[in-house]
Every structure is written in structure tokens, then in C-alpha cells.
Scaffold this active site. Structure first.
Site, mmCIF file in Angstrom:
data_model
loop_
_atom_site.group_PDB
_atom_site.id
_atom_site.type_symbol
_atom_site.label_atom_id
_atom_site.label_comp_id
_atom_site.label_asym_id
_atom_site.label_seq_id
_atom_site.Cartn_x
_atom_site.Cartn_y
_atom_site.Cartn_z
ATOM 1 C CB ILE A 77 -0.970 0.032 1.200
ATOM 2 C CG1 ILE A 77 -0.221 -0.114 2.529
ATOM 3 C CG2 ILE A 77 -2.043 -1.027 1.054
ATOM 4 C CD1 ILE A 77 -1.114 0.015 3.752
ATOM 5 N N GLY A 78 2.156 1.132 0.089
ATOM 6 C CA GLY A 78 3.002 2.322 0.100
ATOM 7 C C GLY A 78 4.462 1.974 -0.096
ATOM 8 N N GLY A 80 8.566 3.682 0.614
ATOM 9 C CA GLY A 80 9.378 4.725 1.208
ATOM 10 C C GLY A 80 10.838 4.577 0.833
ATOM 11 C CG PHE A 82 15.285 3.431 4.796
ATOM 12 C CD1 PHE A 82 16.514 3.595 4.192
ATOM 13 C CD2 PHE A 82 14.867 4.372 5.719
ATOM 14 C CE1 PHE A 82 17.325 4.668 4.500
ATOM 15 C CE2 PHE A 82 15.666 5.458 6.025
ATOM 16 C CZ PHE A 82 16.900 5.616 5.412
ATOM 17 C CB VAL A 85 3.627 0.755 4.030
ATOM 18 C CG1 VAL A 85 2.554 0.526 5.093
ATOM 19 C CG2 VAL A 85 4.657 1.763 4.538
ATOM 20 C CE LYS A 111 8.553 3.579 7.687
ATOM 21 N NZ LYS A 111 8.589 4.889 8.402
ATOM 22 C CG ASP A 208 8.678 15.085 7.644
ATOM 23 O OD1 ASP A 208 8.610 16.106 6.930
ATOM 24 O OD2 ASP A 208 8.872 13.947 7.180
#
Length: 400
Positions: A77-78, A80, A82, A85, A111, A208
Site C-alpha cells: 500500500i506504500g 518509502g 528504505f 508498507v 512498515k 515533519d
């Protein structure tokens, strides 16, 4: 939007002696220095049964005794820097939460961080353990829940609450006008302020805050991605520049030290501006101009923004107080939540309840001042008095 990092050490605060990722302000074309996205074809559980899974070092007090094998991968679903997810399912219910006893399947977000993508300087690992530490210590309806941290020979895993709505950036971009109405934006902003207020009360700053890191849920929004978060004390000044240039407060990039709470306030204001107007208040054709605008608090006011500000002076006043370049003069989260603009969608609250809340807040602050009287020097008291007078003059000037 520029998000570049360097390992140059700029701060030694608390127990941290290692460097941490910084936002390096490149004064060239936008996008310079961005990470090149790598292909990630690894399956999450491709070596199931081979790994000896153990709790990550900084998460020994994990809230759920579990192993990677307890979860079944559903879909990615994602993605990043590194790793990725994943949406996963499990027969184990979320610990400490009410659930239907007849329910047999529960969904989580994992994650998965690849160890071979993390630098050898321990900077990236420290960023990950900070995220774990921050998430473990907070439970709030507007913050993504953390359940467990796991480690294998190739990955670290953070098991978190699954929120189905996608991030706030996508939510806004899916609207036909690429922005949302104020009566929709203000409740989202209010929930973000509640989340940040809770973090600050627990001595954590996020650093952030941006729509990419805010997840939309059926009941509201949830703040996520605590990779740049850190704990602080009342005396701490932070020196590491981190976050995204479009959302970062001006004091963060000066190298002179800053208070994380005030920086989070600035970033929340940028989020509100983006929600209402569909653009970013300080973005320019190049980073040098963006930095100049940040330093002056000179946010964009095209014609349609000016027209809105004239029709909604309270919201205009709130933006002016958030985008105050001097962090000591900037409005606080407590003051934002007592500002009439923060209750734009609830006229009854703004008209009748806020005056009483302000009086209670003033009494509480007065008691706090009395308790600190013996601890503050005459110079500090004079500086505080000067700041309050200056803020009041600016408010009167805006109203005029």
C-alpha cells in the site's frame, strides 16, 4: 518540494551522540538532490520460517507478543526510502482495543524496512528507533497506533494500525478543485492541532508535519511517520535541519537553534493553507526565493486568496500569527485552539464558549507565571513583557 539529507552533525542533544538526517537547503533548481527511487521486488514474507524473529532493541516493551509469521500479506500500500508498507491480516486482535468477539480477521499496516538500504553510520537506524520510541509512548485518536516492532536478518518491521483512507495529499488532489472548503479544512486542522498538542505535552516534537504524513480515516485524521521526531526538554534547542523545505519553519534552516514546538506550529499552518487554497504558501521557482520568503513570512496572496481573506478576516489573522518569522512571537497550539478561526465551522462555539475558555486559559497561564516567578530573572521577565506587547500591537495593526 526539496527533501535532501546529509550526515553532517549539527547537534548533540539529550542522549544522542550520532548524527541524524538533515534537510540541506540546496539553493538551486527544485528537486535537486532527491533520492533516486530504487526497485523493490522483494516479497515481504519470502523467507518465512527461516528468520529468527526478535524484538528490535529499542522496542522491548512492545505491546503485542508476536512474530512475522502471525501476519498474512494482503497487498503493498506504500513505498518509502528504505522499504515498503504492506496491508496484512492476522487472527490476533489489536491489544487493548475493543473488538467484535465474532470477528476472526484483523487488519494491520506493516512498515518493512530493508537493512541493506540503511547507511553504515547508524544514522538511519537511529531515525527508525526514534520513530519506534515516539509511537510506543503515545495513544491518541488522531495519531496512528503502534502495536509491535520486529526484526529479522534482512528487515525491521513496524506493526501499526491500518487506516484505509490514504494520505491527506491524495485526499485533496482527488477533489475536482484540488482544494477543500474551509468548513471541511478547519476540522482537519483542529484534529492535527490536538495531535500535536498531545505530542508536545508528552515532550515529543514531530518535525515533519505535512499532508503526506497525515492519514485520512472514517473518523477524522491520524498523524503518522515519526522518523524525524524526537523527545525534548523545556531547555532544549534543536539544531538539525530536517523535514521538507515547503513546510519547514524559517528558524529550522538558520543553524542557530530552534524550538521544535514552534516549528510544528508553522508546519501545521502550511497544511491548513494547502487544504484551503490548494497551493503552498512559500513555494517559488527556486529554493533561494523560497528561503527568502520563509525568512520574511511572506506567503503568497493571489487575487482569490486576498478575496477569501477579506471575507474571512479571522482565518487571515490566524495565518498571520502562524507565519510569524520570530518563533518567540508565533502563536502557540493552545492559543490556536482558542482562536475563533479554529472553530470556523462551529459558530456557536466561536461566539459563546471561546470567550469563557480564553478567560480560563488566561487564569491558568497567570498561575503558571506566578509559580515561575522565583525562577525567572528580571531580564527574562522584561523580554516576555516586550514580546507580549509587540504581539498585541501587531494584532491591533491587523484589525485596523
Amino acid at each position: 518540494e526539496t527533501e535532501t539529507e546529509t550526515e553532517k552533525e549539527k547537534e548533540t542533544d539529550g542522549d544522542d551522540t550520532e548524527s541524524e538526517p538533515e534537510l540541506e537547503v540546496e539553493l538551486g533548481d527544485k528537486g535537486k538532490g532527491k533520492e533516486k527511487e530504487e526497485n523493490d521486488d522483494d516479497e515481504l514474507f519470502s523467507q518465512r520460517g527461516v528468520w529468527g524473529v526478535e524484538l528490535i532493541k529499542k522496542a522491548k516493551q512492545t505491546k503485542q507478543n508476536c512474530m512475522v509469521e502471525d501476519y498474512e500479506e494482503e497487498t503493498k500500500i506504500g513505498k518509502g526510502k528504505f522499504g515498503s508498507v504492506y496491508l496484512v491480516s492476522s487472527s490476533k486482535p489489536p491489544p487493548g482495543e475493543d473488538h467484535d468477539p465474532n470477528e476472526k480477521q484483523f487488519f494491520y499496516a506493516i512498515k518493512a524496512v530493508q537493512k541493506n538500504r540503511m547507511s553504515d553510520t547508524k544514522t538511519d537506524k537511529k531515525q527508525l528507533t526514534r520513530e519506534v520510541g515516539s509511537l510506543m509512548s503515545v495513544v491518541h485518536p488522531n495519531i496512528v497506533r503502534f502495536y509491535a516492532a520486529l526484526e529479522s536478518t534482512t528487515h525491521y518491521y513496524l506493526v501499526m494500525e491500518y487506516v484505509s483512507g490514504g494520505n491527506l495529499l491524495r485526499f485533496v488532489m482527488n477533489h475536482p478543485e484540488k482544494r477543500i472548503a474551509p468548513y471541511e479544512a478547519i476540522p482537519i486542522f483542529r484534529q492535527l492541532c490536538w495531535a500535536l498538542q498531545f505530542l508536545h505535552q508528552n515532550f515529543i516534537v514531530h518535525r515533519d508535519v505535512k499532508p503526506d504524513n497525515i492519514i485520512v480515516s472514517p473518523t477524522g485524521i491520524k498523524l503518522a511517520d515519526f522518523g524525524f521526531s524526537r523527545t525534548f526538554t523545556q531547555k532544549d534547542l534543536l539544531y538539525t535541519a530536517c523535514g521538507s523545505l515547503s513546510y519547514v519553519a524559517p528558524e529550522v534552516i538558520t543553524g542557530e537553534g530552534y524550538r521544535g514546538e514552534a516549528a510544528d506550529v508553522w508546519s501545521s499552518g502550511v497544511c491548513l493553507f494547502f487544504l484551503i487554497f490548494g497551493g503552498l504558501p512559500f513555494d517559488s521557482d527556486n529554493d533561494r526565493e523560497t528561503v527568502r520568503r520563509l525568512a520574511k513570512g511572506d506567503y503568497h496572496k493571489p487575487d482569490f486568496v486576498r478575496e477569501f481573506m477579506m471575507q474571512s478576516p479571522k482565518i487571515c489573522d490566524l495565518f498571520d500569527e502562524i507565519f510569524e518569522p520570530d518563533p518567540k512571537m508565533r502563536i502557540t497550539l493552545d492559543e490556536i485552539l482558542l482562536h475563533e478561526a479554529c472553530w470556523y465551522d462551529r459558530a456557536t462555539v466561536a461566539s459563546y464558549l471561546l470567550p469563557f475558555a480564553r478567560k480560563l486559559g488566561e487564569k491558568k497561564r497567570e498561575r503558571g507565571r506566578e509559580e515561575r516567578e522565583g525562577k525567572r530573572t528580571e531580564k527574562e521577565e522584561q523580554e516576555e513583557k516586550t514580546r507580549q506587547e509587540k504581539r498585541e500591537r501587531k494584532r491591533r495593526g491587523r484589525r485596523a
